[in-house]
Design a protein around this motif. Sequence first.
Motif, PDB file in Angstrom:
ATOM      1  N   PHE A 180       1.470  20.740   6.015  1.00 43.69           N
ATOM      2  CA  PHE A 180       2.868  20.466   6.308  1.00 43.69           C
ATOM      3  C   PHE A 180       3.748  21.070   5.222  1.00 43.69           C
ATOM      4  O   PHE A 180       3.530  20.843   4.026  1.00 43.69           O
ATOM      5  N   LEU A 181       4.753  21.840   5.652  1.00 42.04           N
ATOM      6  CA  LEU A 181       5.658  22.508   4.723  1.00 42.04           C
ATOM      7  C   LEU A 181       7.084  22.068   4.995  1.00 42.04           C
ATOM      8  O   LEU A 181       7.461  21.789   6.140  1.00 42.04           O
ATOM      9  N   GLN A 182       7.891  22.035   3.940  1.00 40.63           N
ATOM     10  CA  GLN A 182       9.323  21.801   4.079  1.00 40.63           C
ATOM     11  C   GLN A 182      10.029  22.696   3.069  1.00 40.63           C
ATOM     12  O   GLN A 182       9.725  22.647   1.874  1.00 40.63           O
ATOM     13  N   LEU A 226       4.147  19.763   1.525  1.00 41.71           N
ATOM     14  CA  LEU A 226       4.497  18.349   1.389  1.00 41.71           C
ATOM     15  C   LEU A 226       3.294  17.535   0.921  1.00 41.71           C
ATOM     16  O   LEU A 226       2.137  17.856   1.226  1.00 41.71           O
ATOM     17  N   ARG A 227       3.589  16.483   0.187  1.00 42.89           N
ATOM     18  CA  ARG A 227       2.534  15.545  -0.188  1.00 42.89           C
ATOM     19  C   ARG A 227       1.951  14.930   1.090  1.00 42.89           C
ATOM     20  O   ARG A 227       2.689  14.542   1.994  1.00 42.89           O
ATOM     21  N   THR A 228       0.649  14.856   1.133  1.00 43.89           N
ATOM     22  CA  THR A 228      -0.024  14.417   2.354  1.00 43.89           C
ATOM     23  C   THR A 228      -1.136  13.432   2.017  1.00 43.89           C
ATOM     24  O   THR A 228      -1.875  13.619   1.051  1.00 43.89           O
ATOM     25  N   VAL A 229      -1.243  12.402   2.826  1.00 42.34           N
ATOM     26  CA  VAL A 229      -2.359  11.473   2.729  1.00 42.34           C
ATOM     27  C   VAL A 229      -3.332  11.784   3.860  1.00 42.34           C
ATOM     28  O   VAL A 229      -2.948  11.783   5.033  1.00 42.34           O
ATOM     29  N   LYS A 230      -4.551  12.078   3.499  1.00 48.16           N
ATOM     30  CA  LYS A 230      -5.599  12.303   4.499  1.00 48.16           C
ATOM     31  C   LYS A 230      -6.372  11.000   4.679  1.00 48.16           C
ATOM     32  O   LYS A 230      -6.988  10.500   3.740  1.00 48.16           O
ATOM     33  N   ILE A 231      -6.308  10.464   5.891  1.00 52.54           N
ATOM     34  CA  ILE A 231      -6.947   9.188   6.186  1.00 52.54           C
ATOM     35  C   ILE A 231      -8.230   9.458   6.985  1.00 52.54           C
ATOM     36  O   ILE A 231      -8.171   9.972   8.104  1.00 52.54           O
ATOM     37  N   LEU A 263       0.828  -1.207   0.000  1.00 55.07           N
ATOM     38  CA  LEU A 263       0.000   0.000   0.000  1.00 55.07           C
ATOM     39  C   LEU A 263       0.859   1.253   0.000  1.00 55.07           C
ATOM     40  O   LEU A 263       0.494   2.267  -0.616  1.00 55.07           O
ATOM     41  N   GLY A 264       1.998   1.218   0.665  1.00 51.43           N
ATOM     42  CA  GLY A 264       2.901   2.363   0.662  1.00 51.43           C
ATOM     43  C   GLY A 264       3.395   2.684  -0.741  1.00 51.43           C
ATOM     44  O   GLY A 264       3.466   3.849  -1.152  1.00 51.43           O
ATOM     45  N   ARG A 265       3.726   1.638  -1.500  1.00 50.63           N
ATOM     46  CA  ARG A 265       4.185   1.856  -2.872  1.00 50.63           C
ATOM     47  C   ARG A 265       3.049   2.367  -3.748  1.00 50.63           C
ATOM     48  O   ARG A 265       3.266   3.186  -4.650  1.00 50.63           O
ATOM     49  N   LEU A 266       1.844   1.883  -3.492  1.00 48.74           N
ATOM     50  CA  LEU A 266       0.679   2.389  -4.237  1.00 48.74           C
ATOM     51  C   LEU A 266       0.457   3.868  -3.949  1.00 48.74           C
ATOM     52  O   LEU A 266       0.184   4.661  -4.864  1.00 48.74           O
ATOM     53  N   ILE A 267       0.591   4.249  -2.682  1.00 52.80           N
ATOM     54  CA  ILE A 267       0.443   5.657  -2.301  1.00 52.80           C
ATOM     55  C   ILE A 267       1.465   6.515  -3.028  1.00 52.80           C
ATOM     56  O   ILE A 267       1.133   7.574  -3.584  1.00 52.80           O
ATOM     57  N   LEU A 268       2.719   6.079  -3.060  1.00 55.56           N
ATOM     58  CA  LEU A 268       3.755   6.833  -3.765  1.00 55.56           C
ATOM     59  C   LEU A 268       3.434   6.954  -5.246  1.00 55.56           C
ATOM     60  O   LEU A 268       3.632   8.015  -5.855  1.00 55.56           O
ATOM     61  N   GLN A 310      -0.184  15.819  -8.052  1.00 53.41           N
ATOM     62  CA  GLN A 310      -1.151  15.686  -6.962  1.00 53.41           C
ATOM     63  C   GLN A 310      -0.449  15.803  -5.612  1.00 53.41           C
ATOM     64  O   GLN A 310       0.539  15.121  -5.345  1.00 53.41           O
ATOM     65  N   LYS A 311      -0.959  16.665  -4.741  1.00 52.97           N
ATOM     66  CA  LYS A 311      -0.349  16.905  -3.435  1.00 52.97           C
ATOM     67  C   LYS A 311      -1.070  16.207  -2.296  1.00 52.97           C
ATOM     68  O   LYS A 311      -0.510  15.997  -1.223  1.00 52.97           O
TER      69      LYS A 311
END
Length: 340
Positions: free
Chosen positions: A172-174, A179-184, A115-120, A127-128
């Motif tokens: 979240f900023l860097q 930053l790319r963010t996943v909203k769960i 799932l982590g690789r799918l998210i990436l 898309q952010k």
Amino acid sequence: MLEDEIAKIAQACFASSPVVVLGSGASASHGLPGMGVLKDFLLEKITADGDEETDGWAKVTQAFAAGEHLEKALTGKALPVSLTRKIVGHTWECINNADRSLFTRAVRAEENFPLGRLILALLASSQKVLDIVTTNYDRVAEYACNSADVIHSVGFTPGYLQRREGSYPISFLQAGKTLRTVKIWKVHGSLDWFERNDGTTLSAPLYELPNDGLLPLIVTPGFNKYERTHDEPFRSAIQGADRALEQSDGYLCLGFGFRDTHIEPKILERCRLKKIPVTVAARTLTDEAKTFLQQKAGPLFLGIEQSGTGSRAYFHAHPDGIDVPGVDYWSVEGFLNLVT
């Protein structure tokens, strides 16, 4: 060629920046228990005290003996508050035990998170933000984000004793860049959500409950599934999930059985308004999932399940399904092979 047809449909869904919908099947591969295991756990652990609890629990066990599954056995029964708390507590304990083992394996880098690789892959474009809507209490989605070094948000502030974000979500900023963010959106609650005795809520990384003072905030199958959803933090989670589902141009459902009335109506409503690609992948598609795809999803649907050593695919040209021998398309890794 059959495989090319299936890949084309899957890639169209993937390219639509879909909302990802996770059901219990998405966690099963990591050792998280399903409803059958949970039922057996409750039968083993719950001891009724007093006449009221004894009468209430007898109704539930009689329903089990009659062959009813967990959710049906708990639905429509007026159980005393004390027994309800026991069911909530032991449900938390059952899922938490497996989640804790998963966390330990993740810390040791002994667990693979497709799932982590799918998210990436979904965030590889401009898309952010990626929305994940889930009925699961476990933290598989959170661990998957961590494994991919992607920031995630679950409606609480960062930290150990986390308060709700409220009406103004944290970004979240860097180096000045978002930053790319996943909203769960956890519409049934989470293992790390709790209610204190004073009624306030918090999120905390606990793997053991104190003897008193904290009630797990999870909506257990059946009897209280919809009673608590008007309260926080469930209300905000459901509202966030609704917005994501209402605005999406595609849906990628993993291990989701289409048995939840918090989620399915929003997908159905969107499909009625617009031709939306909908892909559902699971080890075994439920009858409800097949009915949704074949009768309600519109022409751009794809269902994939395990069939022997291969897969069975359902799409417009083959609504009743067609076997693809020797190929895994139904798992997260298999779906990734279709679209990347």
